[in-house]
Write an enzyme that holds these catalytic residues in place. Structure first.
Site, mmCIF file in Angstrom:
data_model
loop_
_atom_site.group_PDB
_atom_site.id
_atom_site.type_symbol
_atom_site.label_atom_id
_atom_site.label_comp_id
_atom_site.label_asym_id
_atom_site.label_seq_id
_atom_site.Cartn_x
_atom_site.Cartn_y
_atom_site.Cartn_z
ATOM 1 N N PRO A 22 0.857 -1.198 0.000
ATOM 2 C CA PRO A 22 0.000 0.000 0.000
ATOM 3 C C PRO A 22 0.888 1.242 0.000
ATOM 4 C CG PRO A 22 -0.051 -1.106 2.154
ATOM 5 C CD PRO A 22 0.774 -1.961 1.252
ATOM 6 N N LEU A 23 0.536 2.220 -0.812
ATOM 7 C CA LEU A 23 1.388 3.412 -0.968
ATOM 8 C C LEU A 23 0.518 4.663 -0.998
ATOM 9 C CD1 LEU A 23 3.587 1.912 -3.812
ATOM 10 C CD2 LEU A 23 4.438 2.522 -1.542
ATOM 11 N N THR A 24 0.560 5.433 0.076
ATOM 12 C CA THR A 24 -0.211 6.670 0.135
ATOM 13 C C THR A 24 0.158 7.581 -1.046
ATOM 14 O OG1 THR A 24 -0.423 6.518 2.493
ATOM 15 C CG2 THR A 24 -0.641 8.713 1.588
ATOM 16 N N CYS A 107 1.957 2.492 10.388
ATOM 17 C CA CYS A 107 2.156 3.883 9.984
ATOM 18 C C CYS A 107 2.944 4.660 11.049
ATOM 19 C CB CYS A 107 0.797 4.548 9.731
ATOM 20 S SG CYS A 107 0.966 6.259 9.227
ATOM 21 N N GLY A 217 10.929 -4.582 2.497
ATOM 22 C CA GLY A 217 12.060 -3.679 2.663
ATOM 23 C C GLY A 217 13.174 -3.878 1.666
ATOM 24 N N ASP A 218 13.419 -2.848 0.865
ATOM 25 C CA ASP A 218 14.606 -2.745 0.006
ATOM 26 C C ASP A 218 14.680 -3.775 -1.109
ATOM 27 O OD1 ASP A 218 15.338 -0.781 1.821
ATOM 28 O OD2 ASP A 218 16.573 -2.144 3.011
HETATM 29 C C1 LIG Z 1 5.332 6.869 -0.895
HETATM 30 C C2 LIG Z 1 5.058 5.818 0.121
HETATM 31 C C3 LIG Z 1 3.776 5.685 0.648
HETATM 32 C C4 LIG Z 1 3.501 4.683 1.584
HETATM 33 N N1 LIG Z 1 2.223 4.532 2.048
HETATM 34 C C5 LIG Z 1 1.927 3.509 2.878
HETATM 35 C C6 LIG Z 1 0.576 3.248 3.272
HETATM 36 O O1 LIG Z 1 -0.371 3.942 2.883
HETATM 37 N N2 LIG Z 1 0.356 2.205 4.118
HETATM 38 C C7 LIG Z 1 1.385 1.403 4.570
HETATM 39 O O2 LIG Z 1 1.134 0.456 5.318
HETATM 40 N N3 LIG Z 1 2.660 1.625 4.203
HETATM 41 C C8 LIG Z 1 2.952 2.634 3.359
HETATM 42 N N4 LIG Z 1 4.245 2.829 2.943
HETATM 43 C C9 LIG Z 1 5.310 1.908 3.405
HETATM 44 C C10 LIG Z 1 5.512 0.781 2.386
HETATM 45 O O3 LIG Z 1 4.325 0.025 2.225
HETATM 46 C C11 LIG Z 1 6.670 -0.168 2.785
HETATM 47 O O4 LIG Z 1 6.345 -0.784 4.003
HETATM 48 C C12 LIG Z 1 8.002 0.567 2.947
HETATM 49 O O5 LIG Z 1 8.198 1.557 1.952
HETATM 50 C C13 LIG Z 1 9.192 -0.407 2.904
HETATM 51 O O6 LIG Z 1 9.316 -1.050 1.677
HETATM 52 P P1 LIG Z 1 10.434 -0.621 0.567
HETATM 53 O O7 LIG Z 1 11.771 -0.644 1.225
HETATM 54 O O8 LIG Z 1 10.237 -1.666 -0.508
HETATM 55 O O9 LIG Z 1 10.068 0.757 0.106
HETATM 56 C C14 LIG Z 1 4.547 3.826 2.023
HETATM 57 C C15 LIG Z 1 5.837 3.984 1.492
HETATM 58 C C16 LIG Z 1 6.098 4.959 0.552
HETATM 59 C C17 LIG Z 1 7.484 5.071 -0.020
#
Ligand SMILES: Cc1cc2nc3c(=O)[nH]c(=O)nc-3n(C[C@H](O)[C@H](O)[C@H](O)COP(=O)(O)O)c2cc1C
Length: 370
Positions: A22-24, A107, A217-218
Site C-alpha cells: 500500500p502506498l499513500t 504507519c 524492505g529494500d
Molecule cells: C510513498 C510511500 C507511501 C507509503 N504509504 C503507505 C501506506 O499507505 N500504508 C502502509 O502500510 N505503508 C505505506 N508505505 C510503506 C511501504 O508500504 C513499505 O512498508 C516501505 O516503503 C518499505 O518497503 P520498501 O523498502 O520496498 O520501500 C509507504 C511507502 C512509501 C514510499
C-alpha cells in the site's frame, strides 16, 4: 450478550505471491493497473482513515475503489477505536468489492501515532486485540496485519506482537483471526535511514508460523527478491519503492532476469498511466489536472531509475545515488532528470501544456535519497 452468526470465511492462498505494498498518494488505481500489467498479483489500496470513511468523505472512498484487473485486492484501514473500525468494516462488507482487509499497525506518522493508530496500536495490545476480534466477527474476508519491527530502534517487539496475534483464535471455528502478517523491517524511529533488517524479519516469520508472513524492505531486483524468499522463512515479499522506481520489477522477478528497458518502453508505460488516469479521474480539466499531479508524484520516484545498460555492476541498490549521467538518448536523459521542470515537460508530452502559473512540489520525502 449479542450472538453473531458464524460466517464462512473466504480463504486466500498467500503463498509466494507478488505483492505491491500500500502506498499513500502514489499507490492509486492507475498506478496499481500499471503494476498489474507487469505481473503483480496482490494489490492493496492506500491507507484509508476510518473516521473519514464514516464521515462519508468522497476522497477517502476513492482509496478503496478496485479495478477489475486487480484479482486479489485489499483495503487498508487505519483507526484506533473498536467501534469506528468495526462500523467501517460493516459498511465495507455490505457495500464494497474487495478480497481482504489490511489493518495498518505500521504507519509512523506522528499525527496518526498520537491518536493511537498505525504503529501505536502495537502499544495498546488490549484494544488492538478487541479491534481484530470484532472485525473478524463481521468480516467474511481474510484479515491481514501490517507491522513494523518496533517503535524505537534497538527495541524490536514485532516478534512478540506476531506471537500474541497468533494466539487470537475465532470463537466460532477456532481458526486464527489473522490470516497474514506483513512486516516492514524498520522501526518507526528509523524511517528509511537504514536498511531493512531481514534477519529480524526471518525471526518473526518463524514466530508467526503457521500464519504466513511477508517481509518488506529494500527489494529492488529479482536477485534481492529470491535471496529474501529463499534465505528466510517468509512466505512472500512485499514491494514498495522498488515498484515505484521500476514497476517492471514484477516482470523481472517472474522471468528471473534483468530487463534493460528502453526509454521508449518506459514512455509507453507513462502513456498507459495517463490513459488509466483519465479513465479514473475523468478527461475534463479537473481530471487532466489530477492525472498530471499524480503522474508527477510518481515521476518523483521514477527519475531515480538508472538504466541497467549504463551500470558497471549489477544489481543496483535502492539507496545508491548514481553520479550524474547522460542517457543513451535524449528521452532517457530527460527521464532521469531531477528537475521538477523536466518532470512537468514529460507530462506535457502526454497531457498537453500546463498554464504558466502551474506549480508542483512532491509530497513524499521517501522519494529523495536517504
Ligand atoms: C510513498 C510511500 C507511501 C507509503 N504509504 C503507505 C501506506 O499507505 N500504508 C502502509 O502500510 N505503508 C505505506 N508505505 C510503506 C511501504 O508500504 C513499505 O512498508 C516501505 O516503503 C518499505 O518497503 P520498501 O523498502 O520496498 O520501500 C509507504 C511507502 C512509501 C514510499
Amino acid at each position: 450478550m449479542i450472538r453473531l452468526k458464524p460466517r464462512e470465511k473466504v480463504r486466500i492462498d498467500f503463498n509466494r505471491r507478488l505483492y505491491l505494498a500500500p502506498l499513500t498518494t502514489v499507490g492509486n488505481l492507475p498506478f496499481r493497473r500499471v503494476c498489474k500489467d507487469f505481473g503483480c498479483e496482490i494489490t492493496c489500496g492506500k491507507m484509508a482513515l476510518t473516521t473519514s470513511l464514516l464521515q462519508g468523505q468522497i476522497s477517502e472512498f476513492a482509496l478503496i475503489r478496485r479495478h477489475p484487473s486487480e484479482t486479489i485486492f485489499g483495503v487498508q484501514l487505519c483507526g484506533s477505536f473498536v467501534d469506528t473500525m468495526t462500523r467501517t468494516v460493516q459498511m465495507l462488507e455490505e457495500n464494497f468489492d474487495y478480497d481482504f482487509i489490511d489493518i495498518n499497525a505500521a504507519c509512523p506518522i506522528d499525527l496518526v501515532y498520537k491518536k493511537g493508530a498505525g504503529c501505536a496500536l502495537t502499544r495498546r495490545t488490549v484494544d488492538f486485540e478487541r479491534i481484530c476480534r470484532s472485525i473478524s466477527c463481521l468480516s467474511t474476508r481474510p484479515i491481514t496485519l501490517k507491522l513494523r519491527t518496533g517503535i524505537m530502534t534497538g527495541e524490536n517487539n514485532a516478534h512478540e506482537i506476531v506471537s500474541l496475534a497468533k494466539s487470537w483464535k475465532s470463537e466460532h471455528d477456532g481458526n486464527h483471526i489473522i490470516d497474514l502478517f506483513t512486516l516492514h523491517g524498520r522501526s518507526k524511529e528509523m524511517r528509511y535511514s537504514k536498511n531493512a533488517d531481514w534477519n529480524y524479519i526471518d525471526e518473526c516469520a518463524k514466530a508467526a508460523d503457521p500464519i504466513p508472513l511477508y517481509g518488506v524492505g529494500d527489494i529492488y531486483s529479482f536477485e534481492d527478491y529470491y535471496q529474501r524468499l529463499n534465505d528466510t522463512s517468509v512466505s512472500g515479499c512485499m514491494i514498495a519503492r522498488g515498484a515505484l522506481i521500476k514497476p517492471w520489477l514484477f516482470t523481472e522477478i517472474k522471468e528471473q532476469r534483468t530487463w534493460d528497458i528502453s526509454a521508449s518502453e518506459r514512455f509507453d508505460m507513462l502513456k498507459s498511466y495517463a490513459n488509466y488516469g483519465l479513465e479514473h479521474w475523468g478527461s475534463d480539466n479537473a481530471g487532466v489536472d489530477k492525472t498530471r499531479r499524480f503522474l508527477l508524484e510518481w515521476i518523483s520516484f521514477l527519475y531515480r531509475y538508472v538504466p541497467v545498460g549504463l551500470l558497471e555492476r549489477l544489481p543496483h541498490r535502492l539507496n545508491e545515488r548514481p553520479p550524474y549521467f547522460f542517457g543513451r538518448n535524449d528521452l532517457e536523459t530527460l527521464m532521469s532528470s531531477k528537475l521538477c521542470s523536466d518532470w512537468v515537460k514529460l507530462t506535457e508530452l502526454l497531457l498537453g501544456k500546463v498554464s504558466p502559473e502551474f506549480q508542483f512540489l512532491p509530497k513524499h520525502k521517501a522519494s529523495a535519497y536517504g
